[in-house]
Each structure stands twice: as structure tokens, then as C-alpha cells.
Design a protein around this motif. Structure first.
Motif, PDB file in Angstrom:
ATOM      1  N   GLN A  20     -37.309  20.925  13.301  1.00 23.06           N
ATOM      2  CA  GLN A  20     -37.477  21.867  14.408  1.00 23.06           C
ATOM      3  C   GLN A  20     -36.662  23.125  14.123  1.00 23.06           C
ATOM      4  O   GLN A  20     -35.447  23.073  14.027  1.00 23.06           O
ATOM      5  N   LYS A  21     -37.339  24.253  13.978  1.00 23.94           N
ATOM      6  CA  LYS A  21     -36.701  25.519  13.626  1.00 23.94           C
ATOM      7  C   LYS A  21     -36.331  26.351  14.850  1.00 23.94           C
ATOM      8  O   LYS A  21     -35.487  27.232  14.760  1.00 23.94           O
ATOM      9  N   VAL A  22     -36.985  26.095  15.965  1.00 21.87           N
ATOM     10  CA  VAL A  22     -36.666  26.781  17.213  1.00 21.87           C
ATOM     11  C   VAL A  22     -35.880  25.793  18.069  1.00 21.87           C
ATOM     12  O   VAL A  22     -36.356  24.692  18.338  1.00 21.87           O
ATOM     13  N   VAL A  23     -34.664  26.191  18.473  1.00 14.67           N
ATOM     14  CA  VAL A  23     -33.759  25.269  19.152  1.00 14.67           C
ATOM     15  C   VAL A  23     -33.191  25.916  20.415  1.00 14.67           C
ATOM     16  O   VAL A  23     -32.714  27.063  20.377  1.00 14.67           O
ATOM     17  N   LYS A  24     -33.247  25.174  21.505  1.00 15.83           N
ATOM     18  CA  LYS A  24     -32.604  25.598  22.747  1.00 15.83           C
ATOM     19  C   LYS A  24     -31.105  25.356  22.595  1.00 15.83           C
ATOM     20  O   LYS A  24     -30.674  24.225  22.399  1.00 15.83           O
ATOM     21  N   ILE A  25     -30.316  26.420  22.664  1.00 12.42           N
ATOM     22  CA  ILE A  25     -28.867  26.327  22.489  1.00 12.42           C
ATOM     23  C   ILE A  25     -28.186  25.927  23.797  1.00 12.42           C
ATOM     24  O   ILE A  25     -27.278  25.114  23.820  1.00 12.42           O
ATOM     25  N   ASN A  26     -28.630  26.528  24.896  1.00 12.84           N
ATOM     26  CA  ASN A  26     -28.095  26.203  26.216  1.00 12.84           C
ATOM     27  C   ASN A  26     -29.139  26.600  27.266  1.00 12.84           C
ATOM     28  O   ASN A  26     -30.291  26.841  26.902  1.00 12.84           O
ATOM     29  N   ASP A  27     -28.759  26.706  28.521  1.00 10.26           N
ATOM     30  CA  ASP A  27     -29.724  26.997  29.588  1.00 10.26           C
ATOM     31  C   ASP A  27     -30.305  28.403  29.536  1.00 10.26           C
ATOM     32  O   ASP A  27     -31.298  28.679  30.206  1.00 10.26           O
ATOM     33  N   TYR A  28     -29.692  29.302  28.769  1.00  9.26           N
ATOM     34  CA  TYR A  28     -30.165  30.680  28.774  1.00  9.26           C
ATOM     35  C   TYR A  28     -30.442  31.258  27.392  1.00  9.26           C
ATOM     36  O   TYR A  28     -30.827  32.415  27.264  1.00  9.26           O
ATOM     37  N   LEU A  29     -30.289  30.478  26.308  1.00  8.56           N
ATOM     38  CA  LEU A  29     -30.421  31.029  24.967  1.00  8.56           C
ATOM     39  C   LEU A  29     -31.165  30.075  24.046  1.00  8.56           C
ATOM     40  O   LEU A  29     -30.951  28.859  24.078  1.00  8.56           O
ATOM     41  N   VAL A  30     -32.047  30.634  23.227  1.00  7.94           N
ATOM     42  CA  VAL A  30     -32.795  29.886  22.223  1.00  7.94           C
ATOM     43  C   VAL A  30     -32.708  30.655  20.910  1.00  7.94           C
ATOM     44  O   VAL A  30     -32.649  31.885  20.913  1.00  7.94           O
ATOM     45  N   THR A  31     -32.641  29.918  19.789  1.00  7.20           N
ATOM     46  CA  THR A  31     -32.617  30.574  18.479  1.00  7.20           C
ATOM     47  C   THR A  31     -33.689  29.956  17.589  1.00  7.20           C
ATOM     48  O   THR A  31     -34.123  28.823  17.803  1.00  7.20           O
ATOM     49  N   SER A  32     -34.083  30.716  16.597  1.00  9.32           N
ATOM     50  CA  SER A  32     -34.923  30.165  15.536  1.00  9.32           C
ATOM     51  C   SER A  32     -34.337  30.634  14.222  1.00  9.32           C
ATOM     52  O   SER A  32     -33.801  31.736  14.128  1.00  9.32           O
ATOM     53  N   GLY A  33     -34.420  29.771  13.227  1.00  5.07           N
ATOM     54  CA  GLY A  33     -33.807  30.091  11.951  1.00  5.07           C
ATOM     55  C   GLY A  33     -34.771  29.990  10.800  1.00  5.07           C
ATOM     56  O   GLY A  33     -35.731  29.232  10.827  1.00  5.07           O
ATOM     57  N   THR A  34     -34.477  30.785   9.775  1.00  6.24           N
ATOM     58  CA  THR A  34     -35.223  30.747   8.532  1.00  6.24           C
ATOM     59  C   THR A  34     -34.218  30.821   7.395  1.00  6.24           C
ATOM     60  O   THR A  34     -33.185  31.462   7.524  1.00  6.24           O
ATOM     61  N   GLY A  35     -34.496  30.127   6.331  1.00  5.59           N
ATOM     62  CA  GLY A  35     -33.571  30.119   5.202  1.00  5.59           C
ATOM     63  C   GLY A  35     -33.133  28.706   4.893  1.00  5.59           C
ATOM     64  O   GLY A  35     -33.905  27.757   5.044  1.00  5.59           O
ATOM     65  N   MET A  36     -31.874  28.566   4.464  1.00  3.48           N
ATOM     66  CA  MET A  36     -31.348  27.246   4.106  1.00  3.48           C
ATOM     67  C   MET A  36     -31.103  26.412   5.365  1.00  3.48           C
ATOM     68  O   MET A  36     -30.388  26.843   6.272  1.00  3.48           O
TER      69      MET A  36
END
Length: 192
Positions: A20-36
């Protein structure tokens, strides 16, 4: 709306079909990552912890811009330290600020932060295909439903031509009502 696929690769080798590359960090923020993958995982763990600590220290919830700049600072610091394995992770950071505004930032692997006003694909291997589709189909003031459909099509466009993309699609919506994981589906081969 933020979306990603689930394929993780090492060169030409597919090492995971369910990352899963898109991750809910907390109630108000989500990140997606690319790379290692290891760099992305570590960034997500650090940002999650730091965003819990900041309100305890200052009694103020961080803005989305502050979260993006924290990720950038970590990326910049890590890429500047000597290592036989360089830090390589690009990140999209999206969320709702306390004042009800939504923000999206892109953080490139060396630590540059840029506010995104329309759409982005960060530095993924599928970026040329995603941006090509978005440049033709994105319109200002899309509804959430239209944005979700466009995100699905963008991910599908990358999975058709990029060997580093595929296997499944995750789509998150970021609204005043919260962050929702609205699509979680496998990409099935359709043989006729």
C-alpha cells in the motif's frame, strides 16, 4: 483525492503485489510514496510520530505545509549524509488544515517542497502516463466522485505501460468530513 497502485519492484523484479503506497497518517493527513520502499516506510513512521509529538510540545496542531516541510527536511538531511545506499523517496502530502482548507504538497527525493494547485504524480515510474492523462482530462472544480473516477483512470493508464505499476488501486478522499479509503480493488486481467 489521492490514489496509488500496489506494485513494489526492485529493478525488473516484482517483489510485492500488495504494498500500500497511499497511507493515512492520522485523522487529517495522508501521504503517498514513490521510490525505495524502506525509505517510504521510515518516512511514514517518523512523520506519524512527529505529528503526534508536535501538539504535545506546542499545543498547536501542525498544518499540512508543516508536515510536508518536515518530510522535506528528513529527505534533505538523509540524501546529504554519506551512505553506500542513497535515500530515494518522493512523497505527496495531502490533508485538511484546522481552518478547513485542504492542501496538497509534493516533496521530491532531495527535499524540495512545492504546493500543488491542481494535480501531480510525484516522481513515480508511472508519472509520464499519469500526467499525460491528467493533462487531458483534469478540470477545475471536479466533484469528489469525478475526482475518484479520474484517479482510477490515471492509475490504470500507468499500469498499462509501466512495469513498475500495477496489481491494485487504492483511492483516498480528503474532505472536511475526514479521510476515507474509498477504493481498494485489485486490477484483474481481462482476457477475451
Amino acid at each position: 483525492v489521492m490514489a496509488g497502485d500496489r506494485r513494489a519492484t526492485a529493478g525488473n523484479l516484482i517483489v510485492s503485489k500488495d504494498t500500500q503506497k497511499v497511507v493515512k497518517i492520522n485523522d487529517y493527513l495522508v501521504t503517498s510514496g514513490t521510490g525505495m520502499a524502506s525509505d517510504i516506510d521510515m518516512l511514514q513512521k517518523i512523520i506519524k510520530a512527529e505529528l503526534k509529538l508536535k501538539p504535545l510540545r506546542s499545543k498547536i496542531r501542525p498544518t499540512i505545509k508543516e508536515a510536508a516541510n518536515l518530510i522535506a527536511m528528513i529527505a534533505y538531511k538523509n540524501i546529504r549524509q554519506f551512505s553506500s545506499i542513497p535515500f530515494i523517496a518522493g512523497t505527496l502530502v495531502a490533508g485538511m488544515n484546522e481552518d478547513g482548507t485542504a492542501d496538497l504538497y509534493t516533496v521530491e527525493p532531495a527535499g524540495t517542497v512545492a504546493k500543488v494547485e491542481d494535480y501531480d504524480a510525484n516522481f513515480s515510474s508511472g508519472m509520464p502516463f499519469i500526467l499525460g492523462l491528467l493533462e487531458r482530462q483534469y478540470k477545475k472544480d471536479l466533484t469528489i466522485k469525478e475526482g475518484v473516477q479520474l484517479a482510477i483512470e490515471a492509475i490504470k493508464s500507468s499500469t498499462q505501460r509501466d512495469s513498475g505499476s500495477g496489481n491494485a488501486i487504492d483511492v483516498f478522499t480528503i474532505t472536511k468530513q475526514g479521510i476515507q479509503h474509498v477504493i481498494k480493488q485489485k486490477i484483474e486481467a481481462d482476457f477475451k
